[in-house]
Design a protein around this motif. Structure first.
Motif, short mmCIF file in Angstrom:
data_model
loop_
_atom_site.label_atom_id
_atom_site.label_comp_id
_atom_site.label_asym_id
_atom_site.label_seq_id
_atom_site.Cartn_x
_atom_site.Cartn_y
_atom_site.Cartn_z
N ARG A 180 -4.50 52.93 39.77
CA ARG A 180 -5.92 52.93 39.45
C ARG A 180 -6.70 52.78 40.74
O ARG A 180 -6.49 51.84 41.51
N VAL A 182 -10.55 52.38 42.04
CA VAL A 182 -11.94 52.13 41.64
C VAL A 182 -12.79 52.51 42.85
O VAL A 182 -12.70 51.87 43.90
N TYR A 263 -16.70 41.19 42.96
CA TYR A 263 -16.34 42.33 42.12
C TYR A 263 -14.91 42.75 42.38
O TYR A 263 -14.12 42.96 41.46
N VAL A 267 -12.11 42.62 39.42
CA VAL A 267 -11.55 43.87 38.93
C VAL A 267 -10.06 43.95 39.25
O VAL A 267 -9.26 44.41 38.43
N ASN A 270 -8.30 41.90 36.73
CA ASN A 270 -8.31 42.60 35.43
C ASN A 270 -7.27 43.71 35.39
O ASN A 270 -6.61 43.92 34.37
N LEU A 271 -7.15 44.43 36.52
CA LEU A 271 -6.24 45.59 36.52
C LEU A 271 -4.79 45.15 36.57
O LEU A 271 -3.92 45.81 36.00
N ARG A 274 -4.06 44.38 33.18
CA ARG A 274 -3.93 45.64 32.42
C ARG A 274 -2.53 46.23 32.60
O ARG A 274 -1.92 46.71 31.64
N LEU A 278 0.23 47.01 29.77
CA LEU A 278 0.73 48.38 29.66
C LEU A 278 2.25 48.40 29.54
O LEU A 278 2.82 49.25 28.84
N GLU A 281 3.56 48.38 26.12
CA GLU A 281 3.40 49.56 25.29
C GLU A 281 4.55 50.53 25.49
O GLU A 281 5.14 50.57 26.57
N GLU B 437 -8.54 55.83 28.12
CA GLU B 437 -7.46 55.77 29.08
C GLU B 437 -6.48 54.73 28.53
O GLU B 437 -6.91 53.74 27.95
N GLN B 438 -5.23 54.94 28.72
CA GLN B 438 -4.25 54.03 28.17
C GLN B 438 -4.52 52.59 28.61
O GLN B 438 -4.70 52.32 29.78
N GLY B 439 -4.56 51.70 27.66
CA GLY B 439 -4.70 50.29 27.99
C GLY B 439 -6.09 49.88 28.43
O GLY B 439 -6.29 48.77 28.90
N THR B 440 -7.07 50.78 28.32
CA THR B 440 -8.41 50.46 28.83
C THR B 440 -9.29 49.91 27.72
O THR B 440 -9.55 50.60 26.74
N PRO B 441 -9.75 48.69 27.86
CA PRO B 441 -10.72 48.21 26.89
C PRO B 441 -12.09 48.81 27.18
O PRO B 441 -12.56 48.79 28.31
N ASP B 617 -16.08 50.48 30.86
CA ASP B 617 -14.72 49.99 31.05
C ASP B 617 -14.81 48.48 31.31
O ASP B 617 -15.39 48.06 32.31
N LEU B 618 -14.24 47.70 30.43
CA LEU B 618 -14.42 46.24 30.55
C LEU B 618 -13.50 45.63 31.60
O LEU B 618 -13.58 44.43 31.87
N ASP B 619 -12.61 46.41 32.20
CA ASP B 619 -11.83 45.91 33.33
C ASP B 619 -12.50 46.21 34.66
O ASP B 619 -12.42 45.43 35.60
N THR B 620 -13.14 47.37 34.75
CA THR B 620 -13.72 47.76 36.05
C THR B 620 -15.25 47.80 36.01
O THR B 620 -15.87 47.96 37.05
N TYR B 621 -15.84 47.69 34.82
CA TYR B 621 -17.30 47.69 34.64
C TYR B 621 -17.92 49.03 35.05
O TYR B 621 -19.13 49.13 35.25
#
Lengths: 283, 763
Positions: A180, A182, A263, A267, A270-271, A274, A278, A281, B437-441, B617-621
């Protein structure tokens, strides 16, 4: 006047490098040409773009992948070799600049420029890559990427050496990969932060996690504490929270014109969480 | 009288049809000549030496004695032949700061260098040292209002406007069931035209000065250069080169860069080209005015708006430039397209030590549209009234009166725009859907904004401008439209050809529209204010009709009966070039009083409704705009594809302002001066824009057309903020809403869970 040399073989390139260590290497030119008029002209330029022996992706006899230093991002995107293992490298390559940049920018150039926001670099950390360096006098050697980048825009490359390839060991079966970026927008952006990660499940527990982090320190770094916090645990909310806490303790990102420290930290945690979720899953 | 059966060109064939752009072929093939493509024998390259100090007194300019100055010209204020002023509204801005003069912002021009190459000019500029005695500086609206550093008058207020309607607004607010009280901030915005600013200047043997450059308003530059050079008007010629975008950014600044090129060319005795690099362009040229707006909205339980009290402050930057006009438009749009019996609006533009802020598409209206559309939305939320219904209950309709007391008697497209947008939008998507996106809140929300935009100059502005245009029958029987309206990518040349062809009754291919050059074209007024098609296009149409009547009268005299194209050829052969010039005259019933700020603020308004669906996106805003439906009333689309392009370009620019575009300053100086960091959206950031053209004809516009250039910029930012509040339950009252701001707002909301109405006064 700036000298301009364009070697046709690796031997020629290494000989030029040995003879003129003060010359600037042009791999794709996407950094050099942008900064060109802001810095004094170099005494010489050695143009390695499209140096054939260094271009392309191949599978070695031991199952590892070998990516030539002159391989462009567009080559990465169009290569059929190692598609599964290189999924996160392709994801990174796809987000670099636009088509023109992807057709010129190279893996070796990104490695040697060694910017803390270099988009392919966290991928090498996650994939456990090694960098191959060669010189005319001493031949070839390999360095783990973790040890190749030694500081802010610093590398382990000696003045007579060139980066010739990146190699990736064969992955364990069942390995999951995550990427990912950003950025400041969805395309053609410089990263605020990046995460590249790999791990697999062994009996329902996380095994061999490797977390590569970009733009979160003065160089691309491994999330060592995060990896420790995840390893051997189930991919559940508790582990996600532990991983996030571990990451928060191990990085101190900065404020700059592109984003804020707060930030980046929030983030990134959070990732990482995530990624843990994942893993629970189905693939 | 001419026989109507002689009409060969059906106007319907030329107007309302998307013909190929007349400038398209040359641009696509790379043959269009932009200013940086121009060259001349002995041409030198210019470079500007800037203050780098936000506020101070210039004591000395020193040239490094160890540098090789051969072949280099250095010019300063002492080399200006006429007045050292960039003439616009006030004469407060010098072209170059003189020794002993005041430096008022960090990008102020102090000296100029010309050299045979750009590299050498840049190098020479680096060897000029400025001795500036620093003074305390102020950089924000708050610092300016605090008045510790006085930069203008005795209170830093460059201009103030007051609008008053109905009874005492405090009493009206006290009598309202609810008062929504909010403070809103909007940031600076960079126009980011693809072609940076540039001008080439040359003086001829007769002492005349000729400038060719990238610009919107050749006659603005003409006026400024005539005063700067002390030349009679006929000895100053300003020509527009093909221009790669303006968006307002090339309204006033070309007078500055043009002044510099003119001074350098005179001092060096050679043609001089001055073209900015991107970083210099971003650093020195104008941005949209940052604004702070305090808005109090009084509503009744049924949603009826009873009072609006609006306090608008714009940061004008270091010099007055166009700030009074931008402020005027901000003020006149501050209460929105709503009926409201009681209004008080106070507007002020204040001085800071920042490079002057200036024209940018929307011209003050986006800064006040954002607040009132946030306020209306908050009121609807609080009252539990559906957002479309809330607007419907209050929107201006035919026969209603605006805040300045103008009764709307035609072309009120608001109700249609709102209805069309609502129908196209359908129902809002569920808050949380299967993640993209997979796993994205993800959290989703929908926002609406409804607004209007006065077309053309404010009040009696168009009457005073009295824009003129000429249509000529040329040698060989072709026609030419001569006006000072520039094509800056928005399609002027094409639509003028269409309008003239329709009025003449000839094929569009017979009409040529050259880029303007003062002296060869009449002054049509500037290319600004959504006025080119509606106002100047109307004048072109009238000039073309007059020419047609003249040719037909000649044909009658000669007893010739033929289609117009043939008549044109024969008349040209017999008479040589003939032309007709028409001048703007205001429609009846348009009266405006500048002292009380009452009356018809604009001859007509464009109307629009915008619906935005966002996913956060609640992970990256990060915010993804998933849908953007924009219904815009343009009166009549002369060229539908160009109109659609105007709407979509303006919409994306507005979404950019709302979500990405952040010009960062440090001590008055822009920090992110490159396109890598001064972010504007790409196509990857944009949704498929759903554009709806509404046509509520303007009886006094060409074929019913009215302005379209600016209105798409006004409202989408409010729609985005309203959608964010809908998605996240937290208020977003500032532009831009960057992911960093959204993260902070959510963290704050988590830490201190407050009622969403806490910020509002409930009576």
């Amino acid at each position: 006047m700036t000298a301009y040399l364009r070697p046709n073989t690796l031997e020629e390139a290494l000989a030029v490098r040995e003879a003129h260590p003060e010359y600037t290497i042009l791999a794709g030119g996407t950094d050099l040409l942008v900064s060109g008029h802001r810095v004094p002209p170099p005494p010489g330029i050695v143009d390695l773009f499209d140096l054939r022996p260094l271009r392309g992706i191949a599978r070695d006899g031991d199952g590892s992948l070998r990516l030539g230093a002159a391989t462009t991002y567009l080559d990465v995107l169009s290569s059929d070799t190692g598609r599964e293992e290189l999924s996160i490298l392709r994801a990174a390559a796809r987000e670099i600049g636009a088509l023109q940049i992807q057709a010129r920018g190279t893996l070796g150039g990104n490695l040697v420029t060694s910017s803390p926001v270099g988009d392919t670099l966290p991928v090498w950390l996650a994939l456990g890559a090694e960098v191959e360096l060669s010189s005319a006098g001493r031949g070839a050697r390999r360095v783990a990427y973790d040890a190749f980048c030694t500081g802010y825009r610093q590398t382990d490359m000696a003045p007579d050496e060139l980066v010739t390839a990146v190699t990736i060991p064969p992955p364990a079966p069942g390995t999951r990969r995550f990427w990912r970026k950003v950025g400041t927008r969805r395309a053609q952006s410089i990263s605020k932060l990046m995460i590249a990660a790999t791990a697999r499940l062994e009996n329902g527990l996380i095994a061999e996690p490797r977390i590569g982090l970009g733009a979160l320190a003065d160089r691309p770094i491994r999330g060592v504490a995060v990896e420790r916090a995840m390893a051997g645990r189930p991919p559940d909310e508790d582990t996600a929270a532990r991983a996030a806490r571990a990451l928060a303790a191990e990085i101190t990102p900065i404020d700059d014109v592109r984003s804020s420290a707060d930030y980046r930290l929030t983030v990134a945690t959070n990732l990482v969480a995530r990624f843990v979720r994942l893993l629970a899953e189905p693939a | 009288m001419a026989d109507p059966s002689r009409v060969s060109g059906d106007p319907a064939l030329a107007v309302g049809v998307s013909i190929p752009r007349v400038d398209g072929r040359a641009k696509v093939r790379g043959r269009a000549l932009y200013v940086d493509d121009l060259t001349a024998e002995g041409m030198l390259h210019g470079q500007t030496v800037r203050s780098r100090v936000p506020h101070g007194v210039l004591r000395a300019i020193r040239q490094d004695p160890d540098f090789d100055w051969s072949g280099i010209t250095v010019a300063t204020a002492a080399d200006i032949p006429g007045e050292n002023v960039v003439a616009l509204i006030e004469d407060d801005q010098p072209a170059l700061v003189p020794i002993g003069g005041r430096v008022r912002h960090p990008d102020e021009a102090v000296a100029l260098v010309a050299a045979p190459t750009r590299a050498r000019a840049r190098e020479a500029a680096d060897h000029i040292e400025l001795d500036i005695e620093p003074l305390p500086a102020s950089f924000t609206i708050e610092e300016s209002l605090a008045g510790e550093v006085v930069l203008y008058g005795d209170d830093n207020v460059m201009r103030r406007f007051d609008v008053q309607k109905g009874q005492d607004v405090e009493r009206a607010l006290a009598e309202a069931d609810f008062v929504i009280d909010g403070t809103y901030r909007t940031g600076p915005q960079e126009q980011m035209y693809i072609e940076p600013q540039g001008v080439m200047a040359a003086w001829d043997d007769q002492g005349a000065c000729r400038l060719t450059g990238s610009m919107q308003c050749p006659y603005y530059v003409h006026k400024a250069i005539a005063r700067l050079t002390a030349l009679p008007p006929e000895k100053v010629v300003i020509a527009q080169s093909v221009t790669g975008g303006g968006f307002g950014g090339k309204e006033e600044y070309p007078s500055m860069i043009g002044a510099h090129a003119a001074v350098l060319a005179r001092a060096s005795g050679a043609p001089v080209k001055l073209v900015y690099d991107r970083d210099e362009d971003i650093g020195a040229t104008t941005k949209r005015h940052p604004a702070r707006v305090h808005h109090r909205l009084g509503v009744m339980k049924d949603g009826t708006i009873v009072a609006q009290d609006v306090d608008v402050v714009l940061d004008g930057g270091a010099y007055v430039t166009l700030s009074p006009v931008v402020l005027s438009r901000a003020v006149l749009h501050a209460t929105g397209p709503y009926r409201c019996p009681n209004v008080r609006i106070v507007g002020r533009a204040v001085a800071t030590n920042v490079s002057p802020h200036g024209a940018f598409r929307g011209f003050g209206a986006p800064q006040t549209t954002f607040p009132y559309e946030r306020q209306i939305d908050k009121a609807a939320r609080q009252l539990g009234i559906e957002p479309f219904e809330m607007r419907r209950r209050n929107m201006l309709e035919l026969g209603d009166e605006t805040a300045t007391g103008q009764t709307l008697s035609y072309s009120v497209g608001g109700p249609a725009a709102l209805a069309r947008a609502e129908a196209a939008a359908g129902s809002a998507p569920p808050r949380e859907l299967a993640p993209a996106e997979q796993g994205t809140p993800v959290r989703r929300g929908r926002g609406l904004a409804f607004y209007y935009h006065g077309a053309g100059f404010t009040g009696s502005g168009e009457e005073k401008l009295a824009g003129r245009a000429t249509v000529a029958l040329c040698e060989g029987g072709g026609f030419e439209v001569r006006s000072s309206s520039t094509d800056i990518g928005q399609g002027t040349l094409t639509i003028f050809a269409q309008l003239a062809a329709a009025a003449l009754g000839v094929d569009v291919g017979l009409v040529r529209v050259p880029e303007p050059e003062t002296g060869s074209v009449p002054d049509s007024g500037p290319t600004v204010a959504s006025r080119t098609c509606m106002v100047v296009g109307g004048v072109v149409e009238r000039a073309a009709s007059a020419l047609r009547r003249r040719i037909e009268a000649w044909a009658d005299e000669q007893g010739i009966d033929a289609p117009m194209d043939e008549l044109g050829r024969r008349a040209a052969g017999e008479l040589g070039e003939i032309s007709e010039t028409a001048q703007y005259s205001p429609p009846p019933g348009i009266e405006w009083d500048d002292d009380s700020y009452t009356g018809s603020a604009y001859a007509v308004y464009g109307w629009a409704a915008c619906v935005v669906d966002v996913a956060v996106d609640l992970d990256t805003y990060e915010v993804q705009v998933e849908r953007c439906i924009h219904a815009v009333d343009v009166g009549k689309a002369i060229h539908p594809i160009i109109v659609k392009g105007q709407i979509e370009g303006g919409t994306l620019q507005a979404l950019g302002w709302a979500l990405w575009e952040h010009v960062a300053y440090e001590r008055g100086s822009v920090v992110n001066r490159r396109m890598t960091d001064c972010i504007v959206p790409t196509f990857a950031d944009a949704p498929e824009l759903e554009t709806i053209i509404v046509e509520e004809p303007y009886p006094h516009g060409p074929h019913g057309a009215k302005g379209v250039g600016e209105i798409p910029m006004d409202g989408p930012a409010a729609a985005v903020a309203n959608a964010l509040e809908d998605a996240l339950g937290a208020p977003f009252d500032a532009v831009p809403a960057l992911p960093e701001h959204i993260a902070r707002a959510l963290a704050q909301a988590e830490r201190a869970p407050v009622s969403k109405n806490e910020r509002e006064v409930i009576s």
